[in-house]
Enzyme design. Sequence first.
Site, short mmCIF file in Angstrom:
data_model
loop_
_atom_site.label_atom_id
_atom_site.label_comp_id
_atom_site.label_asym_id
_atom_site.label_seq_id
_atom_site.Cartn_x
_atom_site.Cartn_y
_atom_site.Cartn_z
N GLY A 52 4.89 29.24 12.51
CA GLY A 52 5.88 28.16 12.30
C GLY A 52 5.90 27.78 10.82
N PHE A 61 10.51 28.77 15.71
CA PHE A 61 11.95 29.00 15.94
C PHE A 61 12.44 28.22 17.17
CE2 PHE A 61 14.75 32.32 18.19
CZ PHE A 61 15.93 31.78 17.70
N THR A 83 15.71 36.09 22.29
CA THR A 83 16.55 34.99 21.83
C THR A 83 16.68 35.10 20.31
OG1 THR A 83 15.72 33.68 23.66
CG2 THR A 83 16.77 32.47 21.87
N TYR A 103 -2.65 24.96 38.28
CA TYR A 103 -2.57 23.51 38.05
C TYR A 103 -1.52 22.87 38.94
CZ TYR A 103 -5.96 22.56 34.41
OH TYR A 103 -7.13 22.35 33.74
N ASN A 154 0.24 24.78 14.06
CA ASN A 154 -0.80 25.11 13.07
C ASN A 154 -0.25 25.99 11.95
OD1 ASN A 154 -0.50 27.57 14.28
ND2 ASN A 154 -2.64 27.85 14.84
N LYS A 198 0.34 35.70 28.31
CA LYS A 198 1.41 34.98 29.02
C LYS A 198 1.27 35.13 30.53
CE LYS A 198 3.78 33.30 25.49
NZ LYS A 198 3.88 31.84 25.26
N TYR A 230 -0.21 39.79 23.90
CA TYR A 230 0.84 38.80 24.19
C TYR A 230 1.15 38.81 25.69
CZ TYR A 230 5.36 36.36 23.64
OH TYR A 230 6.42 35.48 23.71
N ARG A 277 11.36 41.20 13.92
CA ARG A 277 12.20 41.52 15.07
C ARG A 277 13.52 42.14 14.64
NH1 ARG A 277 10.65 36.53 19.01
NH2 ARG A 277 10.61 35.38 17.07
N1 UDP Z 1 13.59 47.39 16.45
C1 UDP Z 1 14.20 48.30 15.63
N2 UDP Z 1 14.16 48.09 14.29
C2 UDP Z 1 13.55 47.01 13.72
C3 UDP Z 1 12.93 46.06 14.58
C4 UDP Z 1 12.95 46.29 15.93
O1 UDP Z 1 14.78 49.29 16.09
O2 UDP Z 1 13.58 46.89 12.47
C5 UDP Z 1 13.63 47.62 17.90
C6 UDP Z 1 12.28 47.54 18.61
O3 UDP Z 1 11.62 48.78 18.57
C7 UDP Z 1 12.69 47.14 20.02
C8 UDP Z 1 13.95 46.31 19.79
O4 UDP Z 1 14.41 46.62 18.48
O5 UDP Z 1 13.04 48.28 20.76
C9 UDP Z 1 13.71 44.82 19.87
O6 UDP Z 1 12.61 44.54 19.08
P1 UDP Z 1 12.14 43.07 18.74
O7 UDP Z 1 11.01 43.19 17.79
O8 UDP Z 1 13.30 42.27 18.33
O9 UDP Z 1 11.62 42.43 20.09
P2 UDP Z 1 11.04 43.00 21.47
O10 UDP Z 1 12.20 42.94 22.38
O11 UDP Z 1 10.54 44.40 21.32
O12 UDP Z 1 9.96 42.05 21.80
#
Ligand code: UDP
Length: 307
Positions: free
Chosen positions: A36, A11, A175, A159, A32, A149, A145, A186
């Site tokens: 993506g 993305f 984003t 570095y 890979n 990071k 994750y 997400r």
């Molecule tokens: N979330 C939700 N319903 C969904 C997917 C995500 O309520 O179908 C919520 C998730 O629990 C989080 C927020 O939306 O509190 C953002 O989630 P996302 O996976 O976008 O990214 P995050 O910020 O958690 O990395």
Amino acid sequence: MRILITGGAGFLGSHLAEHFLGQGHEVIVLDNFITGTIENIKGLLNHPDFTFKKQDVTDYIEVSGRLDAVFHFASPASPVDYAQYPIQTLKAGALGTHKTLGLAKDKKAAYVLASTSEVYGDPLVSPQPESYWGNVNPIGPRGVYDEAKRFAEAMAMAYHRTHRVKVHIARIFNTYGPRMRKNDGRAVPNFITQAIANKPITVYGRGRQTRSLCFVTDLVRGLDKLLHSSIHTPVNIGNPDEHTILELARLIKRLTGSKSRIVFNPLPVDDPKVRRPDIRLAVRQLRWKPAIPLEDGLKRTIEYFRN
Ligand code: UDP
């Protein structure tokens, strides 16, 4: 410039590739295809200044000729994806960062690391300034994750201090925009896909947790400014416009004219309760701030998902 982008078929990576090609630079993309897709770079494959190589960034990376910048953007980045690929996520952040830093050192290239607001974990301070050390559960489902990071940031600073690599660490907050995968799990792609199909919109928990969403073109502009800056410590890049997830679900429902019901599902483990970037450093040092309001960005994203 000659720019290498790992995760360039993802993305953010594909938007970066498009941006730099548009500015007349040469772009080499490695991916890979774990998360993506070739679809994301389909429009770039015939560009004379574009090269694609299928490669895992945890293997030795060989690039002939000069390189001016390396963007390390390869990693699963959605909680659903990194739960599915925990070891690949750790390896992309750890081994992949080591390999790409070694390459940047060798080529005397600038280096931009895709770090994340997840380094702050479930923050006890809000908004989150760069000086906040975070509240991360290392062994929870998100730890793969978050810790990868955090390690990547430590490696980049090492570095920089040891080999004088010109590193730039972008702490990227949520984003959204075209080219997110429909099924990446997400909130934005889930809600839009559900709303368009008039299927239930799945809010996790009671939807009181907050996120602050940045449109992808704003983010890319910020990353470009970061590359050309002299800041080597982490910089938050994101939009401080904070909303609850329930507000986001309602907004997407309204913008799609959907008949969906909003349903409440269990909250995932260690889901951060609040998230909002303090962007004073970026505003001051990069002269950057996001410009696209949430409604406008969502309309453009909905349009992409409809097509
Ligand atoms: N979330 C939700 N319903 C969904 C997917 C995500 O309520 O179908 C919520 C998730 O629990 C989080 C927020 O939306 O509190 C953002 O989630 P996302 O996976 O976008 O990214 P995050 O910020 O958690 O990395």
